[in-house]
Motif scaffolding. Sequence first.
Motif, PDB file in Angstrom:
ATOM      1  N   ARG A   3     -32.279 -38.470 -67.377  1.00  0.00           N
ATOM      2  CA  ARG A   3     -32.435 -39.295 -66.181  1.00  0.00           C
ATOM      3  C   ARG A   3     -33.464 -38.616 -65.300  1.00  0.00           C
ATOM      4  O   ARG A   3     -33.655 -37.424 -65.376  1.00  0.00           O
ATOM      5  N   ARG A   4     -34.060 -39.357 -64.427  1.00  0.00           N
ATOM      6  CA  ARG A   4     -35.041 -38.769 -63.529  1.00  0.00           C
ATOM      7  C   ARG A   4     -34.758 -39.252 -62.112  1.00  0.00           C
ATOM      8  O   ARG A   4     -34.539 -40.421 -61.885  1.00  0.00           O
ATOM      9  N   ASP A   5     -34.719 -38.309 -61.172  1.00  0.00           N
ATOM     10  CA  ASP A   5     -34.706 -38.708 -59.771  1.00  0.00           C
ATOM     11  C   ASP A   5     -36.067 -38.327 -59.219  1.00  0.00           C
ATOM     12  O   ASP A   5     -37.001 -38.136 -59.976  1.00  0.00           O
ATOM     13  N   SER A   6     -36.199 -38.184 -57.940  1.00  0.00           N
ATOM     14  CA  SER A   6     -37.517 -37.937 -57.370  1.00  0.00           C
ATOM     15  C   SER A   6     -38.093 -36.576 -57.742  1.00  0.00           C
ATOM     16  O   SER A   6     -39.283 -36.384 -57.695  1.00  0.00           O
ATOM     17  N   ARG A   7     -37.248 -35.610 -58.151  1.00  0.00           N
ATOM     18  CA  ARG A   7     -37.770 -34.272 -58.438  1.00  0.00           C
ATOM     19  C   ARG A   7     -37.334 -33.684 -59.775  1.00  0.00           C
ATOM     20  O   ARG A   7     -37.997 -32.811 -60.289  1.00  0.00           O
ATOM     21  N   THR A   8     -36.219 -34.093 -60.315  1.00  0.00           N
ATOM     22  CA  THR A   8     -35.638 -33.396 -61.448  1.00  0.00           C
ATOM     23  C   THR A   8     -35.195 -34.368 -62.537  1.00  0.00           C
ATOM     24  O   THR A   8     -34.682 -35.433 -62.238  1.00  0.00           O
ATOM     25  N   GLU A   9     -35.383 -33.976 -63.786  1.00  0.00           N
ATOM     26  CA  GLU A   9     -34.823 -34.725 -64.902  1.00  0.00           C
ATOM     27  C   GLU A   9     -33.412 -34.213 -65.142  1.00  0.00           C
ATOM     28  O   GLU A   9     -33.129 -33.030 -64.939  1.00  0.00           O
ATOM     29  N   TYR A  10     -32.531 -35.098 -65.585  1.00  0.00           N
ATOM     30  CA  TYR A  10     -31.135 -34.742 -65.811  1.00  0.00           C
ATOM     31  C   TYR A  10     -30.705 -35.081 -67.229  1.00  0.00           C
ATOM     32  O   TYR A  10     -31.248 -35.992 -67.844  1.00  0.00           O
ATOM     33  N   GLU A  11     -29.721 -34.353 -67.722  1.00  0.00           N
ATOM     34  CA  GLU A  11     -29.097 -34.610 -69.009  1.00  0.00           C
ATOM     35  C   GLU A  11     -27.648 -35.017 -68.749  1.00  0.00           C
ATOM     36  O   GLU A  11     -27.021 -34.531 -67.799  1.00  0.00           O
ATOM     37  N   THR A  12     -27.127 -35.886 -69.594  1.00  0.00           N
ATOM     38  CA  THR A  12     -25.739 -36.317 -69.449  1.00  0.00           C
ATOM     39  C   THR A  12     -24.938 -35.915 -70.688  1.00  0.00           C
ATOM     40  O   THR A  12     -25.461 -35.908 -71.811  1.00  0.00           O
ATOM     41  N   PHE A  13     -23.680 -35.572 -70.466  1.00  0.00           N
ATOM     42  CA  PHE A  13     -22.781 -35.156 -71.534  1.00  0.00           C
ATOM     43  C   PHE A  13     -21.401 -35.727 -71.277  1.00  0.00           C
ATOM     44  O   PHE A  13     -20.993 -35.877 -70.128  1.00  0.00           O
ATOM     45  N   ASP A  14     -20.664 -36.008 -72.339  1.00  0.00           N
ATOM     46  CA  ASP A  14     -19.237 -36.316 -72.220  1.00  0.00           C
ATOM     47  C   ASP A  14     -18.529 -34.982 -72.121  1.00  0.00           C
ATOM     48  O   ASP A  14     -18.689 -34.129 -73.012  1.00  0.00           O
ATOM     49  N   ALA A  15     -17.763 -34.772 -71.052  1.00  0.00           N
ATOM     50  CA  ALA A  15     -17.167 -33.459 -70.813  1.00  0.00           C
ATOM     51  C   ALA A  15     -15.777 -33.568 -70.214  1.00  0.00           C
ATOM     52  O   ALA A  15     -15.394 -34.602 -69.668  1.00  0.00           O
ATOM     53  N   GLU A  16     -15.040 -32.469 -70.318  1.00  0.00           N
ATOM     54  CA  GLU A  16     -13.742 -32.329 -69.668  1.00  0.00           C
ATOM     55  C   GLU A  16     -13.742 -31.007 -68.919  1.00  0.00           C
ATOM     56  O   GLU A  16     -14.142 -29.978 -69.468  1.00  0.00           O
ATOM     57  N   CYS A  17     -13.301 -31.031 -67.677  1.00  0.00           N
ATOM     58  CA  CYS A  17     -13.205 -29.810 -66.880  1.00  0.00           C
ATOM     59  C   CYS A  17     -11.845 -29.172 -67.138  1.00  0.00           C
ATOM     60  O   CYS A  17     -10.806 -29.769 -66.869  1.00  0.00           O
ATOM     61  N   ILE A  18     -11.862 -27.936 -67.640  1.00  0.00           N
ATOM     62  CA  ILE A  18     -10.614 -27.238 -67.966  1.00  0.00           C
ATOM     63  C   ILE A  18     -10.313 -26.100 -67.000  1.00  0.00           C
ATOM     64  O   ILE A  18      -9.283 -25.444 -67.116  1.00  0.00           O
ATOM     65  N   GLY A  19     -11.204 -25.870 -66.047  1.00  0.00           N
ATOM     66  CA  GLY A  19     -10.986 -24.837 -65.043  1.00  0.00           C
ATOM     67  C   GLY A  19     -12.070 -24.901 -63.981  1.00  0.00           C
ATOM     68  O   GLY A  19     -13.088 -25.561 -64.157  1.00  0.00           O
ATOM     69  N   GLU A  20     -11.818 -24.217 -62.877  1.00  0.00           N
ATOM     70  CA  GLU A  20     -12.827 -24.187 -61.817  1.00  0.00           C
ATOM     71  C   GLU A  20     -12.605 -23.019 -60.880  1.00  0.00           C
ATOM     72  O   GLU A  20     -11.511 -22.460 -60.805  1.00  0.00           O
ATOM     73  N   THR A  21     -13.678 -22.644 -60.214  1.00  0.00           N
ATOM     74  CA  THR A  21     -13.630 -21.684 -59.110  1.00  0.00           C
ATOM     75  C   THR A  21     -14.231 -22.403 -57.905  1.00  0.00           C
ATOM     76  O   THR A  21     -14.577 -23.580 -57.990  1.00  0.00           O
TER      77      THR A  21
END
Length: 70
Positions: A3-21
């Motif tokens: 994907r592209r916004d005004s400054r950066t290209e992005y990648e997308t993934f199917d993901a699950e969050c299993i932890g966080e800080t």
Amino acid sequence: MSRRDSRTEYETFDAECIGETAIAIFVTIDEEKYWVPKSLLHPEDNEVTAKGDVGTLVVPSWFVEQQGWA
């Protein structure tokens, strides 16, 4: 997928969050585990932001390349 916004290209993934800080999420993508800084998550399209979330992870392409995901 890219994907592209005004400054950066992005990648997308199917993901699950299993932890966080306070500053990062720990996700699984295709049975691999990765830390992702919360500051790099796309502010509008990203669906995975906290432990237990499952959906689309959207991060900058340069981060994907830097981490060796590509």
